[in-house]
Design a protein around this motif. Structure first.
Motif, short mmCIF file in Angstrom:
data_model
loop_
_atom_site.label_atom_id
_atom_site.label_comp_id
_atom_site.label_asym_id
_atom_site.label_seq_id
_atom_site.Cartn_x
_atom_site.Cartn_y
_atom_site.Cartn_z
N LEU A 13 0.87 -1.18 0.00
CA LEU A 13 0.00 0.00 0.00
C LEU A 13 0.90 1.22 0.00
CD1 LEU A 13 -2.51 -1.01 2.83
CD2 LEU A 13 -2.78 -1.36 0.35
N TRP A 14 0.50 2.24 -0.75
CA TRP A 14 1.33 3.45 -0.87
C TRP A 14 0.49 4.68 -0.59
CZ3 TRP A 14 6.44 2.65 -1.71
CH2 TRP A 14 6.82 1.41 -2.23
N THR A 15 1.08 5.63 0.13
CA THR A 15 0.40 6.90 0.35
C THR A 15 1.44 8.01 0.40
OG1 THR A 15 -1.20 8.08 1.75
CG2 THR A 15 0.43 6.73 2.89
N ALA A 16 0.96 9.23 0.23
CA ALA A 16 1.82 10.41 0.33
C ALA A 16 0.92 11.56 0.72
CB ALA A 16 2.52 10.70 -1.00
N ASP A 17 1.50 12.56 1.39
CA ASP A 17 0.68 13.71 1.80
C ASP A 17 0.09 14.40 0.56
OD1 ASP A 17 1.18 13.15 4.44
OD2 ASP A 17 2.97 14.40 4.51
N ASP A 18 0.84 14.36 -0.55
CA ASP A 18 0.36 14.91 -1.82
C ASP A 18 0.25 13.76 -2.81
OD1 ASP A 18 -0.11 16.08 -4.22
OD2 ASP A 18 1.68 17.36 -4.23
N PRO A 19 -0.99 13.35 -3.18
CA PRO A 19 -1.16 12.19 -4.07
C PRO A 19 -0.45 12.32 -5.41
CG PRO A 19 -3.27 12.82 -3.11
CD PRO A 19 -2.29 13.90 -2.75
N SER A 20 -0.18 13.57 -5.85
CA SER A 20 0.50 13.75 -7.15
C SER A 20 1.94 13.23 -7.09
CB SER A 20 0.49 15.21 -7.57
OG SER A 20 1.34 15.97 -6.74
N ALA A 21 2.44 12.93 -5.89
CA ALA A 21 3.80 12.39 -5.74
C ALA A 21 3.95 11.04 -6.44
CB ALA A 21 4.16 12.24 -4.27
N PHE A 22 2.82 10.34 -6.67
CA PHE A 22 2.90 9.05 -7.37
C PHE A 22 3.04 9.24 -8.87
CE2 PHE A 22 0.68 7.96 -3.43
CZ PHE A 22 1.66 7.13 -2.93
N VAL A 23 2.31 10.22 -9.39
CA VAL A 23 2.39 10.49 -10.82
C VAL A 23 3.75 11.11 -11.15
CG1 VAL A 23 1.35 11.77 -12.74
CG2 VAL A 23 -0.11 10.69 -11.02
N SER A 24 4.25 11.99 -10.25
CA SER A 24 5.56 12.64 -10.48
C SER A 24 6.73 11.75 -10.07
CB SER A 24 5.62 13.96 -9.71
OG SER A 24 5.62 13.70 -8.31
N ARG A 25 6.42 10.62 -9.38
CA ARG A 25 7.44 9.65 -8.91
C ARG A 25 8.40 10.28 -7.90
NH1 ARG A 25 4.53 5.75 -9.75
NH2 ARG A 25 6.19 4.22 -9.67
N ASP A 26 7.88 11.18 -7.04
CA ASP A 26 8.69 11.75 -5.96
C ASP A 26 8.74 10.75 -4.81
OD1 ASP A 26 9.96 13.23 -4.02
OD2 ASP A 26 8.21 14.48 -3.57
N LYS A 27 9.67 9.78 -4.92
CA LYS A 27 9.65 8.62 -4.03
C LYS A 27 10.08 8.92 -2.60
CE LYS A 27 10.61 5.74 -8.01
NZ LYS A 27 11.49 4.78 -8.64
N THR A 28 10.82 10.01 -2.40
CA THR A 28 11.29 10.31 -1.04
C THR A 28 10.12 10.64 -0.12
OG1 THR A 28 11.66 12.59 -1.73
CG2 THR A 28 13.56 11.11 -1.77
N SER A 29 8.99 11.06 -0.69
CA SER A 29 7.86 11.47 0.15
C SER A 29 6.84 10.34 0.32
CB SER A 29 7.16 12.68 -0.46
OG SER A 29 6.57 12.34 -1.70
N TRP A 30 7.14 9.15 -0.21
CA TRP A 30 6.18 8.05 -0.13
C TRP A 30 6.21 7.36 1.23
CZ3 TRP A 30 7.14 4.94 -5.30
CH2 TRP A 30 6.85 5.78 -6.39
N GLN A 31 5.02 6.96 1.69
CA GLN A 31 4.90 6.08 2.87
C GLN A 31 4.31 4.77 2.36
OE1 GLN A 31 2.35 8.74 5.12
NE2 GLN A 31 3.71 10.28 4.26
N TRP A 32 4.75 3.66 2.95
CA TRP A 32 4.34 2.36 2.42
C TRP A 32 4.01 1.37 3.53
CZ3 TRP A 32 8.09 -0.56 4.58
CH2 TRP A 32 9.38 0.01 4.74
N THR A 33 3.19 0.41 3.16
CA THR A 33 2.96 -0.78 3.98
C THR A 33 3.21 -1.98 3.07
OG1 THR A 33 1.26 0.36 5.28
CG2 THR A 33 1.35 -2.05 5.44
N ALA A 34 4.32 -2.68 3.30
CA ALA A 34 4.63 -3.88 2.51
C ALA A 34 3.81 -5.04 3.05
CB ALA A 34 6.13 -4.17 2.58
#
Length: 207
Positions: free
Chosen positions: A78-99
């Motif tokens: 599961l992936w989340t970020a404070d700004d959802p556009s971080a997934f489209v822009s691939r700004d991976k440093t701001s991603w939070q995850w649950t493996a």
């Protein structure tokens, strides 16, 4: 027959790569480890994956010894970020995850506790202390099979978020979910197969 979640739920694990599919995901249980940061470089992500697989195989062998064998499920996240556009822009440093790794319904919290203890005795890993058994109930979801590099997911996600969902009166109802059907360490990037899933609900219509 060995239990295999991919065969038990083909609609969830084998969607079309041509068009978005609308599915209902039943409650399923997973081993889970939470963290944050770029999955390519964050040591915590590598440790989480190792913890999930070592525990999952320990659980499998213990279950097989009791007479119920199964195929260890693929890695999911599961992936989340404070700004959802971080997934489209691939700004991976701001991603939070649950493996995640799916577990058969007969695996219990006690089984997991025993497996974690056994895995830690074999090879210490700080992520084992963060590993827990959870149930996800995603319900209605839109998904598609992405074939290719993870970094090429952006246009498909943009199409889902900005076109398909608004056109069908849908809005977000859960975290972006990915299922990795092959091993990135052994597969050419252009051949990677990833299920992209987004839990949804009907958007409130404007009055």
């Amino acid at each position: 027959m060995k239990y295999d979640v991919k065969k038990e739920h083909p609609a969830l694990y084998s969607p079309s790569s041509k068009a978005f599919s609308d599915v209902v995901v039943p409650p399923l249980q997973y081993l889970a480890v939470e963290g944050a940061g770029d999955p390519n470089t964050a040591p915590a992500y590598a440790a989480a994956i190792e913890a999930l697989f070592s525990t999952s195989y320990t659980l499998k062998f213990a279950s097989k010894a009791r007479g119920r064998d199964y195929v260890v499920a693929p890695l999911e996240a599961l992936w989340t970020a404070d700004d959802p556009s971080a997934f489209v822009s691939r700004d991976k440093t701001s991603w939070q995850w649950t493996a995640l790794i799916n577990q058969p319904e007969w695996i219990t919290a006690d089984d997991v506790a025993a497996a974690l203890k056994a895995a830690a005795a074999k090879k210490p890993n700080p992520a084992l202390l963060l590993t827990r058994l959870i149930t996800l109930d995603e319900g209605r979801s839109i998904q598609i099979l992405h074939v290719g590099s993870y970094d090429d997911e952006g246009p498909t996600l943009a199409r889902l978020h900005d076109e398909y969902m608004p056109q069908n009166g849908l809005t977000f109802a859960g975290l972006h979910h990915e299922i990795y059907l092959n091993d990135a360490r052994r597969t050419a990037p252009e051949k990677l197969k990833t299920v992209l899933r987004q839990p949804v609900r009907a958007a409130l219509s404007p009055h």
